[in-house]
Design a protein around this motif. Structure first.
Motif, PDB file in Angstrom:
ATOM      1  N   SER A  12       0.828  -1.213   0.000  1.00 51.48           N
ATOM      2  CA  SER A  12       0.000   0.000   0.000  1.00 51.48           C
ATOM      3  C   SER A  12       0.861   1.260   0.000  1.00 51.48           C
ATOM      4  N   LEU A  13       2.072   1.165   0.555  1.00 51.20           N
ATOM      5  CA  LEU A  13       2.970   2.320   0.603  1.00 51.20           C
ATOM      6  C   LEU A  13       3.931   2.359  -0.577  1.00 51.20           C
ATOM      7  N   SER A  14       4.310   1.189  -1.076  1.00 54.16           N
ATOM      8  CA  SER A  14       5.258   1.117  -2.198  1.00 54.16           C
ATOM      9  C   SER A  14       4.803   0.003  -3.134  1.00 54.16           C
ATOM     10  N   SER A  15       4.105   0.383  -4.182  1.00 54.79           N
ATOM     11  CA  SER A  15       3.455  -0.617  -5.037  1.00 54.79           C
ATOM     12  C   SER A  15       4.448  -1.489  -5.782  1.00 54.79           C
ATOM     13  N   ASN A  16       5.715  -0.978  -6.016  1.00 46.84           N
ATOM     14  CA  ASN A  16       6.675  -1.833  -6.745  1.00 46.84           C
ATOM     15  C   ASN A  16       7.562  -2.662  -5.834  1.00 46.84           C
ATOM     16  N   ILE A  60      12.682  -5.853  -1.687  1.00 45.76           N
ATOM     17  CA  ILE A  60      13.403  -4.813  -2.421  1.00 45.76           C
ATOM     18  C   ILE A  60      12.434  -3.665  -2.671  1.00 45.76           C
ATOM     19  N   ILE A  61      12.773  -2.486  -2.176  1.00 46.16           N
ATOM     20  CA  ILE A  61      11.965  -1.279  -2.356  1.00 46.16           C
ATOM     21  C   ILE A  61      12.859  -0.215  -2.983  1.00 46.16           C
ATOM     22  N   ASP A  62      12.382   0.422  -4.030  1.00 42.94           N
ATOM     23  CA  ASP A  62      13.198   1.374  -4.800  1.00 42.94           C
ATOM     24  C   ASP A  62      13.815   2.462  -3.917  1.00 42.94           C
ATOM     25  N   SER A  63      13.066   2.928  -2.919  1.00 41.95           N
ATOM     26  CA  SER A  63      13.557   4.031  -2.093  1.00 41.95           C
ATOM     27  C   SER A  63      14.552   3.591  -1.024  1.00 41.95           C
ATOM     28  N   TYR A  64      14.744   2.263  -0.840  1.00 39.76           N
ATOM     29  CA  TYR A  64      15.709   1.764   0.146  1.00 39.76           C
ATOM     30  C   TYR A  64      17.080   1.628  -0.502  1.00 39.76           C
ATOM     31  N   HIS A  65      18.121   1.897   0.272  1.00 46.92           N
ATOM     32  CA  HIS A  65      19.488   1.812  -0.261  1.00 46.92           C
ATOM     33  C   HIS A  65      19.967   0.374  -0.410  1.00 46.92           C
ATOM     34  N   THR A  66      19.401  -0.533   0.364  1.00 46.14           N
ATOM     35  CA  THR A  66      19.781  -1.946   0.279  1.00 46.14           C
ATOM     36  C   THR A  66      18.507  -2.782   0.405  1.00 46.14           C
ATOM     37  N   PRO A  67      18.550  -4.056   0.012  1.00 49.02           N
ATOM     38  CA  PRO A  67      17.409  -4.937   0.303  1.00 49.02           C
ATOM     39  C   PRO A  67      17.192  -5.034   1.810  1.00 49.02           C
ATOM     40  N   GLU A  68      15.986  -5.386   2.196  1.00 48.31           N
ATOM     41  CA  GLU A  68      15.642  -5.593   3.605  1.00 48.31           C
ATOM     42  C   GLU A  68      15.389  -7.076   3.820  1.00 48.31           C
ATOM     43  N   TYR A 119      -2.013   1.322  -8.476  1.00 49.93           N
ATOM     44  CA  TYR A 119      -1.749  -0.077  -8.131  1.00 49.93           C
ATOM     45  C   TYR A 119      -2.928  -0.655  -7.348  1.00 49.93           C
ATOM     46  N   ASN A 120      -3.421   0.099  -6.363  1.00 52.23           N
ATOM     47  CA  ASN A 120      -4.515  -0.400  -5.535  1.00 52.23           C
ATOM     48  C   ASN A 120      -5.807  -0.534  -6.325  1.00 52.23           C
ATOM     49  N   LEU A 121      -6.071   0.402  -7.238  1.00 53.97           N
ATOM     50  CA  LEU A 121      -7.260   0.290  -8.074  1.00 53.97           C
ATOM     51  C   LEU A 121      -7.182  -0.941  -8.972  1.00 53.97           C
ATOM     52  N   ASP A 122      -6.013  -1.177  -9.564  1.00 47.25           N
ATOM     53  CA  ASP A 122      -5.825  -2.368 -10.386  1.00 47.25           C
ATOM     54  C   ASP A 122      -6.008  -3.641  -9.568  1.00 47.25           C
ATOM     55  N   ARG A 123      -5.523  -3.610  -8.358  1.00 49.45           N
ATOM     56  CA  ARG A 123      -5.617  -4.777  -7.473  1.00 49.45           C
ATOM     57  C   ARG A 123      -7.074  -5.074  -7.100  1.00 49.45           C
ATOM     58  N   LEU A 124      -7.874  -4.036  -6.960  1.00 48.23           N
ATOM     59  CA  LEU A 124      -9.250  -4.212  -6.519  1.00 48.23           C
ATOM     60  C   LEU A 124     -10.203  -4.535  -7.653  1.00 48.23           C
ATOM     61  N   ASN A 125      -9.780  -4.293  -8.896  1.00 46.44           N
ATOM     62  CA  ASN A 125     -10.657  -4.562 -10.050  1.00 46.44           C
ATOM     63  C   ASN A 125     -10.725  -6.064 -10.360  1.00 46.44           C
TER      64      ASN A 125
END
Length: 466
Positions: A206-210, A232-240, A460-466
């Motif tokens: 919900s916070l980071s669709s990719n 893996i989140i684009d805004s993070y410097h490393t994987p979590e 992303y959320n609209l696509d997910r709910l359709n």
């Protein structure tokens, strides 16, 4: 001859220390292992063979009775011997000291080998149980992973931090190589590891669709379920990387951030913690008295009102965790009297009001102050949803009222509608969720740059709910 005798005595003292640290391990002094590449027997000062997560671990120890600091050449020579004999971990112990370059070389080798360097005086504290992080009445006894330390002092939002020995937490974060510990009590909604993971995944998306989530094989425990997740989140410097252990009454999470070239050895450190963590019950009353007394002592010698307000919040949270709600509320009120914009104190008062079943007439004035701190801040809405999630009718009533309060602030309108959409989506009311996502998008189009990441999340959320 006296130098030789000193060296032998030094090695025996090291051997004694390791017997104390690894009482169940097989420890051999002046051992020999065959070299895989040299095809020659290699002399090992101290050989430690132990088991972790059901697998045999080989540690070799070399005691350097040097008159000068250990340097990079000594480290590289020892790393080569570790590879030759197939050791998992190595420890260089020096009577003199070591250069910064030597410790850097030891910690940053790209292979899976783990090497540390210690002065003899530091050996007593090495690999001992590092801390007992806790949350409420649950805690875990965890050891320091090889070469790292555990900081269980109060860090906002986490129960403990784990990072490389010799660094501060701030320095470890800058290096993007550290871990944090989180303890989460089980609830009716989060009653199993599967439910916790699903909840976290939905929130992350919900916070980071990719965000990309995968699961990896990890250690197994006979007494608890375990999982290892990579996000893996684009805004993070490393994987979590998140390691989960499900105990009877709570979940234990250890979250790792690591540069990719060091991930193999650092995941081993994460798994070491997962394998060794022991659940314990906390004597809340004793802990409560001790911590409150310590903080009151600090307040008595502090003249800075901002610092006192912060300490009062900490005291309030401690009392809140012990279900001493009236005393906790008083601490939050005292904090607000010193700092009227204290987010955590106001949030704490809302949590207490919900926990003690106060009605909306009591809640509304506090929530109005809370929203006034940042009506466009997503954290305000999300925190409110988290607090009131089980009071669905009350939550909807409050957010609907706040929509009317911010009719001229389109970004605030979009923020509230977006979080209402997330809430309705979480309770499977997809029709209302889609309506609010679309209305939020219209408000944001009139108030935000069209490149803002919220538009991607909404789509992303609209696509997910359709």
């Amino acid at each position: 001859m006296s130098g030789l005798m000193d060296w032998k005595k030094y090695e025996k003292e090291i051997h004694t220390q390791f017997q104390d640290m690894y009482p169940e391990a097989e420890i051999t002094h002046n051992a020999s292992l065959p070299g895989r590449y040299s095809k020659a027997d290699r002399q090992i000062d101290i050989l430690v063979q132990d088991y972790a997560a059901g697998e045999k671990i080989t540690i070799i120890v070399d005691g350097k009775y040097y008159s000068e600091n250990i340097d990079v050449k000594d480290v590289e020579s020892f790393l080569a011997m570790m590879q030759d004999v197939g050791a998992d971990k190595g420890l260089l112990i020096t009577q003199k000291g070591y250069s910064q370059a030597a410790i850097n070389r030891a910690y940053n080798d790209p292979s899976r080998l783990e090497l540390d360097i210690l002065n003899f005086d530091e050996l007593k504290d090495f690999q001992g149980f590092g801390a007992i992080p806790y949350s409420g009445k649950y805690g875990v006894l965890i050891p320091s992973p090889f070469g790292w330390v555990i900081d269980a002092s109060h860090v906002e939002g986490i129960n403990a931090a784990v990072f490389q020995r010799g660094l501060s937490l701030e320095e470890a974060r800058k290096k993007k190589e550290w871990m944090y510990i989180k303890i989460i009590s089980k609830t009716e909604q989060l009653s199993s590891l599967e439910k916790l993971i699903k909840f976290q995944e939905e929130y992350t998306i919900s916070l980071s669709s990719n965000a990309k989530t995968t699961y990896q094989s990890t250690i197994r425990r006979s007494d608890a379920k375990t999982k290892l997740r990579k996000i893996i989140i684009d805004s993070y410097h490393t994987p979590e990387y998140t390691g989960f252990v499900e105990f009877n009454e709570f979940f234990f999470l250890c979250v790792l951030f690591t540069p990719d070239e060091l991930k193999d050895k650092n995941i081993k450190k994460l798994e070491y913690i997962l394998a060794k963590a022991l659940p314990i019950a906390i004597d809340i009353e004793a802990k409560l008295r001790s911590e409150l007394a310590e903080l009151s002592e600090i307040i008595s010698i502090t003249k800075d009102n901002t610092e006192i307000a912060s300490i009062l919040i900490t005291q309030g949270k401690i009392l809140q965790s012990a279900n001493k709600f009236e005393e906790a509320d008083q601490k939050f009120i005292e904090s607000i009297s010193l700092c009227q914009t204290s987010y955590e104190a106001i949030k704490g008062r809302i949590e207490l009001a919900v926990a003690t079943n106060k009605d909306t007439d009591y809640l509304n004035p506090i929530i109005d102050i809370f929203f006034d701190l940042g009506p466009t801040n997503p954290t305000v809405c999300q925190d409110l949803i988290d607090i009131l999630y089980d009071e669905k009718e009350k939550l909807i009533e409050i957010l609907s009222r706040k929509l009317k309060d911010f009719t001229t602030n389109l970004e605030a309108q979009g923020n509230i509608k977006y979080h209402l959409a997330l809430f309705y989506s979480s309770i499977k009311d997809f029709t209302k969720a889609k309506i609010y996502f679309k209305e939020a998008r219209q408000d944001f189009l009139k108030s935000l740059n069209k490149e803002h990441e919220v538009f991607t999340a909404i789509q992303y959320n609209l696509d997910r709910l359709n």
